[in-house]
Design a protein around this motif. Sequence first.
Motif, short mmCIF file in Angstrom:
data_model
loop_
_atom_site.label_atom_id
_atom_site.label_comp_id
_atom_site.label_asym_id
_atom_site.label_seq_id
_atom_site.Cartn_x
_atom_site.Cartn_y
_atom_site.Cartn_z
N ALA A 86 0.84 -1.21 0.00
CA ALA A 86 0.00 0.00 0.00
C ALA A 86 0.87 1.26 0.00
CB ALA A 86 -0.93 0.00 1.21
N GLU A 92 2.38 1.87 -3.38
CA GLU A 92 1.36 2.42 -4.28
C GLU A 92 1.16 3.91 -4.02
OE1 GLU A 92 -2.04 -0.30 -4.68
OE2 GLU A 92 -3.30 1.50 -4.79
N ARG A 93 1.13 4.29 -2.74
CA ARG A 93 0.96 5.71 -2.42
C ARG A 93 2.12 6.55 -2.95
NH1 ARG A 93 -1.68 3.84 2.28
NH2 ARG A 93 0.19 3.71 3.55
N GLN A 114 -9.48 -3.56 3.16
CA GLN A 114 -9.72 -2.18 2.72
C GLN A 114 -8.98 -1.19 3.62
OE1 GLN A 114 -13.88 -1.06 2.12
NE2 GLN A 114 -14.37 -3.20 1.79
N ARG A 144 -5.14 -0.65 3.13
CA ARG A 144 -4.68 0.23 2.06
C ARG A 144 -4.53 1.67 2.53
NH1 ARG A 144 -5.26 -2.00 -3.01
NH2 ARG A 144 -5.51 0.04 -3.96
N ARG A 145 -5.21 2.00 3.64
CA ARG A 145 -5.21 3.40 4.08
C ARG A 145 -4.57 3.61 5.45
NH1 ARG A 145 -11.28 5.20 3.37
NH2 ARG A 145 -10.42 7.13 4.21
#
Lengths: 200, 252
Positions: free
Chosen positions: A18, A21-22, B68, B71-72
């Motif tokens: 992740a 990707e950022r 989900q 990812r954040r």
Amino acid sequence: MRALVVDYGMGNLGSLLALLERLHHQGVVWSHGTPPPGYDLVILPGVGSMQAAFDQLHERELLEPLLDLHRREVPILGICLGLQLFFESSEEGNGRGLGFLPGRVVALKANRVPHMGWNTVRFRAHPLFKGLTPSSAFYFVHSYRVAPEQGEIVYGETEYEQEWFPSVVVAPPLVGVQFHPELSGPVGRQWLDNYFREMV
Amino acid sequence: MLLPRIIPCLDVRHGRVVKGVRFLDLKDSGDPVELAAYYAASGADEVVWLDIVATVEELELATDLIAQARRRVDIPMTIGGGIRSLRQVEALLEAGADKVSINTYAIQNPQVIGQVAARWGSQCMVVAVDARREGDHFQVYTHGGRQRTDWELGAWLKAAESEGAGEFLLTSMDRDGTQAGYDLPMLRFARGLVHRPVIASGGAGSIDDLAEALRDGQDALLLASILHQGTLTIPAIKAELAQRGLPVRWPL
């Protein structure tokens, strides 16, 4: 850039993929045998014991390809257990490492382990630390530390229970960190961005 | 130096946050993914996500949401609630959890602690313990505090540590939900006994309570109702703790 992320069953890769990707890089999971074609660097992540890690690398036929990538001077970033694997051996269950760098992996002397949580890094001037300050904190989780033979490759040190240990090792094309940039919020993101800009 | 951890707890049931945060400016404060991302961005040092994953459907819903969130959320996530098998642990870790928290099942089947530690490392094995004072000692309870066990707190902590626990999440049932401050005598007792990190839980009602626990030597504090009411936010808490001279990760 395109980073091969070594998947050898030692911790999940979600947070690292992740973050890549950022930062608009491509993370390609490499779990077995010959590396997927086309890459700029390799990231060796992982948490856990060095003995188990070495066995897993062997079992998944990743050992020889990794040694070969290192011989061909491909940049490799080691994170946590990945940093520890750069060295020759560990006192934890007589674990073996990849032997890229002379030195050993030894237990932290602390009363309370793992060293778990946010800690700062006392670093030497280097573009890897651009935008960071001595109070920038990173997330750590480990019970062992590296003990390199060459002091000059240590670019950052961290203190836990009165013991200072190397938290950033720079020996181009190898760079290793004991902390987890992928779990270290904006500071970790800044550090990894610096790494891509300066070291790859 | 190691900085203390301020850890918000999300209570999730069937994909929704219960005891939700009503006053935050979020698109949907009942969405655990939104809330976890908000906490991470606003200065939480870790997130604990308590969910019920007993049935196949519940596990699938939870793993989907955790993937989900992963990812954040760029800080560590611990997931727990109703874990009863290694298969569930594997699914949660693969979805992106950094650690799993096991309570009742660890008491019923202590070897699960060692099995998780052997396979994924003890750092991801959080043993959650609910205890309350009974006379001169503390007694361990399971099933969300409904069932008394034969374990005295110290004996269980030592047993779980030797099985391979990497961390403890210790909730005082006497203080939980009261906002009367952490149970410092119980926490002090636990920290003095084990050589693993201990997360203090139950009773935080004000910044004074947090400051008092940190000054008493605690270094990881779970926050639940203090955040749910919306009167305090993590930035406000951390700024105030820093102002009082306590070392915290602030500003980020």
